[in-house]
Design an enzyme around this catalytic site. Sequence first.
Site, PDB file in Angstrom:
ATOM      1  N   PRO A 106      63.799  31.510  10.055  1.00  9.78           N
ATOM      2  CA  PRO A 106      64.712  30.360  10.046  1.00  9.78           C
ATOM      3  C   PRO A 106      66.150  30.790  10.332  1.00  9.78           C
ATOM      4  O   PRO A 106      66.563  31.866   9.873  1.00  9.78           O
ATOM      5  CB  PRO A 106      64.605  29.803   8.621  1.00  9.78           C
ATOM      6  N   ALA A 143      67.806  39.816  14.486  1.00  4.91           N
ATOM      7  CA  ALA A 143      66.408  40.076  14.853  1.00  4.91           C
ATOM      8  C   ALA A 143      66.134  39.597  16.284  1.00  4.91           C
ATOM      9  O   ALA A 143      65.474  40.288  17.064  1.00  4.91           O
ATOM     10  CB  ALA A 143      65.463  39.390  13.868  1.00  4.91           C
ATOM     11  N   ASP A 169      73.007  43.827   8.623  1.00  6.78           N
ATOM     12  CA  ASP A 169      71.848  43.109   9.174  1.00  6.78           C
ATOM     13  C   ASP A 169      71.228  43.872  10.340  1.00  6.78           C
ATOM     14  O   ASP A 169      70.030  44.139  10.357  1.00  6.78           O
ATOM     15  CB  ASP A 169      72.263  41.716   9.678  1.00  6.78           C
TER      16      ASP A 169
HETATM   17  O1  PMV Z   1      73.657  37.243   7.783  1.00  3.61           O
HETATM   18  P1  PMV Z   1      73.503  37.027   6.319  1.00  3.61           P
HETATM   19  O2  PMV Z   1      73.735  35.618   5.890  1.00  3.61           O
HETATM   20  O3  PMV Z   1      72.285  37.636   5.768  1.00  3.61           O
HETATM   21  O4  PMV Z   1      74.720  37.800   5.582  1.00  3.61           O
HETATM   22  C1  PMV Z   1      75.030  39.114   5.859  1.00  3.61           C
HETATM   23  C2  PMV Z   1      75.640  39.767   4.677  1.00  3.61           C
HETATM   24  C3  PMV Z   1      77.109  39.561   4.385  1.00  3.61           C
HETATM   25  O5  PMV Z   1      77.451  40.616   3.498  1.00  3.61           O
HETATM   26  C4  PMV Z   1      77.369  38.226   3.697  1.00  3.61           C
HETATM   27  C5  PMV Z   1      77.986  39.646   5.619  1.00  3.61           C
HETATM   28  C6  PMV Z   1      78.045  41.020   6.250  1.00  3.61           C
HETATM   29  O6  PMV Z   1      78.505  41.112   7.384  1.00  3.61           O
HETATM   30  O7  PMV Z   1      77.677  42.008   5.603  1.00  3.61           O
END
Ligand code: PMV
Length: 308
Positions: free
Chosen positions: A91, A101, A142
């Site tokens: 999602p 991803a 991420d």
């Molecule tokens: O992309 P998300 O919503 O999983 O968030 C990433 C994690 C945060 O720490 C909120 C932002 C980041 O760049 O690390």
Amino acid sequence: MLQQSACAKIILVGEHAVVYGVPAIAVPVSSLRAFAHAVPAETFEIRAQDLGKRLSLDADEPLAHLARLTLERLGCSQAPAFAIEVHSQIPVASGLGSGAAISAAVARAICAGLGQSLDNDALNALVYEIERFYHGTPSGIDNTVIVYEQPIWFVRGQGIETLSVGTEFSFVVADTGVPAPTYESVGDVRRLYETQAERIQPILERIRAISQQARHALAQGDAIGLGRLMNENQECLEALTVSSPELERLVQAARHAGALGAKLSGGGRGGNMLALVTPETAETVHTELLKAGAKRAFITRIQHKVAP
Ligand code: PMV
């Protein structure tokens, strides 16, 4: 041509604080994936059916930019004669790393279409560039966990460290169904950080201690300790204003149903939450989360692993 893919991710502890150099722990969700593959075509394009998009190579869009960067990195000066078809089970705007991803899967499909390959370090750097398009100031967590598809200890600007996991841990991940763009919550925390440093700095330091203890709990196979740390991390995230009533309803429901700990995961304000469960409580927590209003919920596990 061979289908390529990349996994989703969850952040166990440390989101938001990670943007300011605090360590965070993220783990892949290998059962939920974005897929891409090259199909013969006269001119290059990216066909993202789920997003209702067909992008030419020169489009002013993050995925087209990714394609240009990937081709440049591979030393390919002409548009290849194939199209990339993309679809994703992840999602969007829900804290599961959908953007990173999809980028990783598309870059892998371009490599495969050209019969070339990129190592994970090079791929990670490319996907990070695109994360900057989506988020402005991403920490890079991420793209890193998604490209390497391993539990990671992540500190912004440093090399990755894979983690030891002392036993199998199970989690229920549940979606509030409220889409929440990460750049908004990251931007709001930035404004707090800049205007109320004396209030925010101690919260970031608390999260630093939580991440360090969580690393130890993971390595020791200490689920009770990890659950307690997740609860404490949720309190910190509430203080950073990135939680929401919907997230808190699910967090409470999971704890009442026997979860060892529960917190939001990712950017917050909506998106997904995460509950640490045992094999005995997993089904009950899953059911109670759906009853409490979760739009989707699934169970995922981190396997026992000794880091090299
Ligand atoms: O992309 P998300 O919503 O999983 O968030 C990433 C994690 C945060 O720490 C909120 C932002 C980041 O760049 O690390």
